[in-house]
Scaffold this motif. Structure first.
Motif, PDB file in Angstrom:
ATOM      1  N   UNK A  48     103.990  69.465  63.242  1.00 39.84           N
ATOM      2  CA  UNK A  48     104.084  68.096  63.750  1.00 39.84           C
ATOM      3  C   UNK A  48     105.547  67.663  63.801  1.00 39.84           C
ATOM      4  N   UNK A  49     105.957  67.104  64.936  1.00 45.97           N
ATOM      5  CA  UNK A  49     107.350  66.699  65.116  1.00 45.97           C
ATOM      6  C   UNK A  49     107.394  65.290  65.693  1.00 45.97           C
ATOM      7  N   UNK A  50     108.127  64.407  65.018  1.00 45.31           N
ATOM      8  CA  UNK A  50     108.329  63.054  65.528  1.00 45.31           C
ATOM      9  C   UNK A  50     109.627  63.007  66.324  1.00 45.31           C
ATOM     10  N   UNK A  51     109.556  62.431  67.524  1.00 48.03           N
ATOM     11  CA  UNK A  51     110.750  62.192  68.341  1.00 48.03           C
ATOM     12  C   UNK A  51     110.728  60.717  68.731  1.00 48.03           C
ATOM     13  N   UNK A  52     111.361  59.892  67.911  1.00 50.21           N
ATOM     14  CA  UNK A  52     111.417  58.448  68.164  1.00 50.21           C
ATOM     15  C   UNK A  52     112.822  58.058  68.587  1.00 50.21           C
ATOM     16  N   UNK A  53     112.938  56.907  69.235  1.00 50.38           N
ATOM     17  CA  UNK A  53     114.241  56.463  69.719  1.00 50.38           C
ATOM     18  C   UNK A  53     114.875  55.434  68.786  1.00 50.38           C
ATOM     19  N   UNK A  54     114.053  54.624  68.123  1.00 51.82           N
ATOM     20  CA  UNK A  54     114.600  53.562  67.285  1.00 51.82           C
ATOM     21  C   UNK A  54     115.044  54.105  65.926  1.00 51.82           C
ATOM     22  N   UNK A  55     116.275  53.826  65.526  1.00 55.06           N
ATOM     23  CA  UNK A  55     116.794  54.355  64.258  1.00 55.06           C
ATOM     24  C   UNK A  55     115.963  53.885  63.061  1.00 55.06           C
ATOM     25  N   UNK A  56     115.725  54.790  62.132  1.00 57.14           N
ATOM     26  CA  UNK A  56     115.064  54.444  60.880  1.00 57.14           C
ATOM     27  C   UNK A  56     113.551  54.419  60.926  1.00 57.14           C
ATOM     28  N   UNK A  57     112.961  54.603  62.098  1.00 55.52           N
ATOM     29  CA  UNK A  57     111.499  54.557  62.199  1.00 55.52           C
ATOM     30  C   UNK A  57     110.859  55.660  61.368  1.00 55.52           C
ATOM     31  N   UNK A  64     102.216  62.462  57.826  1.00 51.51           N
ATOM     32  CA  UNK A  64     102.455  63.475  56.801  1.00 51.51           C
ATOM     33  C   UNK A  64     102.729  64.847  57.417  1.00 51.51           C
ATOM     34  N   UNK A  65     103.795  65.478  56.929  1.00 55.01           N
ATOM     35  CA  UNK A  65     104.147  66.819  57.378  1.00 55.01           C
ATOM     36  C   UNK A  65     105.039  66.867  58.596  1.00 55.01           C
ATOM     37  N   UNK A  66     105.340  65.714  59.182  1.00 53.49           N
ATOM     38  CA  UNK A  66     106.140  65.698  60.412  1.00 53.49           C
ATOM     39  C   UNK A  66     107.610  65.959  60.128  1.00 53.49           C
ATOM     40  N   UNK A 146      97.170  56.894  57.981  1.00 48.73           N
ATOM     41  CA  UNK A 146      98.191  56.925  56.927  1.00 48.73           C
ATOM     42  C   UNK A 146      99.574  57.385  57.393  1.00 48.73           C
ATOM     43  N   UNK A 147     100.595  56.768  56.800  1.00 52.28           N
ATOM     44  CA  UNK A 147     101.985  57.182  56.934  1.00 52.28           C
ATOM     45  C   UNK A 147     102.523  57.493  55.547  1.00 52.28           C
ATOM     46  N   UNK A 148     103.597  58.243  55.492  1.00 50.52           N
ATOM     47  CA  UNK A 148     104.180  58.605  54.212  1.00 50.52           C
ATOM     48  C   UNK A 148     105.697  58.525  54.284  1.00 50.52           C
ATOM     49  N   UNK A 149     106.321  58.362  53.132  1.00 52.16           N
ATOM     50  CA  UNK A 149     107.777  58.425  53.034  1.00 52.16           C
ATOM     51  C   UNK A 149     108.243  59.821  52.627  1.00 52.16           C
ATOM     52  N   UNK A 150     107.318  60.624  52.125  1.00 47.51           N
ATOM     53  CA  UNK A 150     107.657  61.950  51.606  1.00 47.51           C
ATOM     54  C   UNK A 150     108.022  62.903  52.734  1.00 47.51           C
ATOM     55  N   UNK A 151     109.052  63.722  52.504  1.00 47.68           N
ATOM     56  CA  UNK A 151     109.431  64.744  53.458  1.00 47.68           C
ATOM     57  C   UNK A 151     109.083  66.107  52.862  1.00 47.68           C
ATOM     58  N   UNK A 152     108.113  66.747  53.454  1.00 44.41           N
ATOM     59  CA  UNK A 152     107.564  67.995  52.944  1.00 44.41           C
ATOM     60  C   UNK A 152     108.487  69.169  53.257  1.00 44.41           C
ATOM     61  N   UNK A 153     108.712  70.026  52.253  1.00 44.72           N
ATOM     62  CA  UNK A 153     109.501  71.234  52.487  1.00 44.72           C
ATOM     63  C   UNK A 153     108.752  72.147  53.455  1.00 44.72           C
ATOM     64  N   UNK A 154     109.471  72.703  54.407  1.00 44.95           N
ATOM     65  CA  UNK A 154     108.852  73.519  55.443  1.00 44.95           C
ATOM     66  C   UNK A 154     109.369  74.956  55.363  1.00 44.95           C
TER      67      UNK A 154
END
Length: 309
Positions: A48-57, A64-66, A146-154
């Motif tokens: 899963x990959x997030x590509x957003x334009x607004x900073x900090x989103x 989770x897992x993105x 659900x959303x998460x703040x955690x950044x999962x090791x890949x």
């Protein structure tokens, strides 16, 4: 026996209704639903990959897992105003855990504009099995998923990219040839009506400007938002066919789409290419290149003149 027949008939009706519902929800195999994604968040083959334009989103909460791709540094050459180089992109994908057998799901804010831009670049580099989350981040949040703040090791991936397929991309000279009727392509301007007619040079508050307003001669105007439903998901395949056929776009000849910097047009490129299966090129130079080019023909319905302010 009659009871069995009634049961069989009822079952067929239920299955038919499910198929009908499924096809109306997802217009293409290149899309995944929010429900499917939530059920597959722990699938190791799904990246899963997030590509957003607004900073900090992404940092304020993500699915989770993105992994996070920053479009204006990760997906472009920051000096040449070009798409990301192959070696850099391959390194980025491997860092995100992408392998040759992965299913990549892209999503982002602002109705997936830059996620679609990402999908276009993935296609240029011929990455297999890439999907877009239908409705993007907005639909996910609206459904209170659900959303998460955690950044999962890949674990690093092993994907190897081939040579880029530039047949998916149009350049200034390609668009000029269409404007001068030296090339028989359809041309779609997906900006707002006011941008297309030349009433405004760009949407309010943006930094990337052209010194002239208007549109490329011969272009039809189908604002990108016409392709989506109220929740941001794509309209059905049949609805999209009717939408573009109404302005003469039926897939009978190649199409070039453009906007201001190429991100909104990527969304329309996805609709035409991945849902309708048309031969489509994205002009990522778009109006900031064409409208700033010396000597190219422009149609300006409003008759505005840039004042240099």
């Amino acid at each position: 026996m009659k009871a069995i027949k009634r049961f069989a008939a009822t079952t067929l009706m239920v299955v038919a209704a499910w198929v009908s519902t499924s096809s109306s929800v997802l217009a293409s195999e290149h899309l995944v639903s929010t429900d499917w994604l939530e059920k597959n968040l722990n699938n190791p083959k799904v990246k899963l990959i997030e590509v957003s334009v607004n900073p900090g989103v992404y940092e304020r909460g993500h699915i989770a897992g993105a992994s996070n791709f920053v479009w204006h540094t990760d997906l472009v050459d920051t000096v040449k105003r070009d798409i990301v180089a192959k070696d850099q992109f391959q390194q980025l994908l491997r860092k995100a855990g992408v392998s040759k057998d992965s299913t990549v799901v892209l999503y982002g804010d602002t109705n997936n504009w830059f996620a679609a831009w990402g999908a276009w670049i993935f296609d240029i580099y011929q990455v297999p099995n890439v999907k877009l989350l239908d409705g993007g981040r907005s639909k996910w949040e609206a459904e209170k998923r659900p959303l998460t703040l955690a950044q999962k090791a890949v674990k690093p991936g092993n994907i190897t990219l081939g040579e880029p397929d530039y047949s998916l991309r149009a350049g200034l000279q390609d668009v000029l040839a269409i404007a001068e009727k030296r090339r028989d392509y359809s041309l779609i301007d997906i900006r707002s009506k006011d941008e297309y007619e030349g009433k405004v040079f760009a949407p309010a508050g943006v930094q990337e400007l052209a010194v002239r307003a208007g549109h490329v001669p011969g272009a039809v105007n189908v604002p990108w938002g016409s392709a989506v439903a109220a929740d941001g998901s794509f309209k059905s395949k049949e609805e999209l066919k009717q939408l573009y056929a109404a302005v003469g776009i039926d897939g009978s000849k190649p199409v070039v789409v453009y906007c201001r910097i190429g991100e909104r047009s990527s969304h329309t490129w996805f609709a035409l290419k991945k849902i309708l299966g048309y031969d489509v090129r994205n002009y990522d130079g778009s109006w900031t290149e064409y409208g700033n080019s010396v000597g190219v023909p422009i149609t300006n319905i409003a008759g505005t003149v840039w004042g240099g302010k």
